[in-house]
Enzyme design. Structure first.
Site, short mmCIF file in Angstrom:
data_model
loop_
_atom_site.label_atom_id
_atom_site.label_comp_id
_atom_site.label_asym_id
_atom_site.label_seq_id
_atom_site.Cartn_x
_atom_site.Cartn_y
_atom_site.Cartn_z
CB CYS A 117 -0.67 -0.32 1.32
SG CYS A 117 -2.39 -1.55 1.37
CB CYS A 198 -4.46 -1.08 -0.93
SG CYS A 198 -2.87 -1.96 -0.75
#
Length: 300
Positions: A117, A198
């Protein structure tokens, strides 16, 4: 005498043989002409605008596969021979202009990886700068830093419609046809990268480029944004970076960026924009320390 020649067996058989040969020749000619009339492709007959398949492609793909695993052992074991075979199976015995993203599905599965992420960095028209930046900071990951991007970056390939193996003479250029072997591959890889992203997704665009820097037909708008998951991507942050020696033709408040903002928010994604992101400008100034934009009083 003239009425008896056909009754002789030898002459009669010879005559029938010649007549049969003539009939077969006519039929064969008709088949060839019919194929030509219907446009049936002849293997490797078509000359495309792009270069042919990269020489030693198999060795390059397998070698890069092993090299990537040595650089990033966290990706786990990949069967490099399988990676090559899936690429081959995706394109061989197919018209190079009729290879869809779906044809690379099995390749995307054997090459799958997890993207951390807040690490994704997409780009458009900033190829050199974005990769200099990721190499210098090691804080972000571009598509070319992923397994698929690393292994296949800069390579060319396409198959032959009627035979196994690759076409080493010519392949379709990127825009030569809609579903060619190269453009479909990179759309597949870009979609996979976007789906795995993400947190904050960053995008580096060229503020000095002419025209629309976030074109409606760009990979960013047609592939990457639509494949982002709003439940996993918290924000899309755009960096508009001017060339250090270039003009300021686009900024966060320009029409093209405002349209991009609406497009991204239309996909239920949060949007933000930064003009001349400071860490990137610092890299530019390392190469151009005397430029006015790098004056400490102006550098913010």
């Amino acid at each position: 005498m003239t009425g008896h020649w056909a009754s002789r067996p030898g002459i009669r058989n010879l005559t029938l043989g010649i007549m049969l040969a003539l009939v077969l020749m006519v039929l064969a000619s008709s088949v060839v002409n019919a194929h030509a009339a219907t446009g049936q492709p002849k293997d490797q007959a078509k000359k495309y605008k792009g270069a042919g398949t990269t020489s030693n492609l198999r060795n390059i793909v397998i070698g890069r596969c092993y090299h990537y695993m040595s650089l990033y052992p966290g990706i786990g074991d990949k069967n490099c021979t399988d990676v090559w075979q899936e690429l081959l199976d995706a394109v061989q015995r197919k018209d190079p202009c009729k290879v869809a993203e779906e044809d690379y599905k099995r390749l995307s599965l054997v090459a799958a990886q997890t993207i951390p992420c807040n690490k994704t960095l997409l780009w458009s028209r900033t190829n050199d700068l974005v990769h200099r930046y990721t190499k210098a900071t090691e804080k972000f990951i571009t598509l070319e830093d992923t397994f698929l991007g690393f292994v296949f970056n800069g390579l060319m390939w396409c198959g032959k419609p009627l035979r196994p193996g690759m076409n080493f003479k010519s392949c379709p250029a990127w825009n030569e046809c809609d579903k060619n072997s190269i453009s479909s591959f990179w759309k597949m890889a870009s979609a996979a990268f976007a789906r795995e992203s993400c947190g904050v997704v960053n995008v580096m665009l060229n503020g000095s480029a002419d025209g629309d820097i976030a074109r409606k037909e760009s990979i960013l708008r047609t592939v990457e944004v639509p494949n982002m998951d709003p439940t996993r991507v918290s924000e899309v942050k755009v960096w508009v970076i001017d060339d250090i020696q270039g003009e300021d033709k686009n900024s966060c408040d320009s029409k093209t960026l405002l349209e991009l903002k609406d497009y991204i928010e239309g996909h239920k994604l949060q949007y933000s924009c930064i003009d001349n992101y400071r860490p990137v400008q610092a890299l530019q100034c390392a190469d151009n320390p005397d430029h006015a934009a790098c004056n400490r009083c102006n550098y913010q």
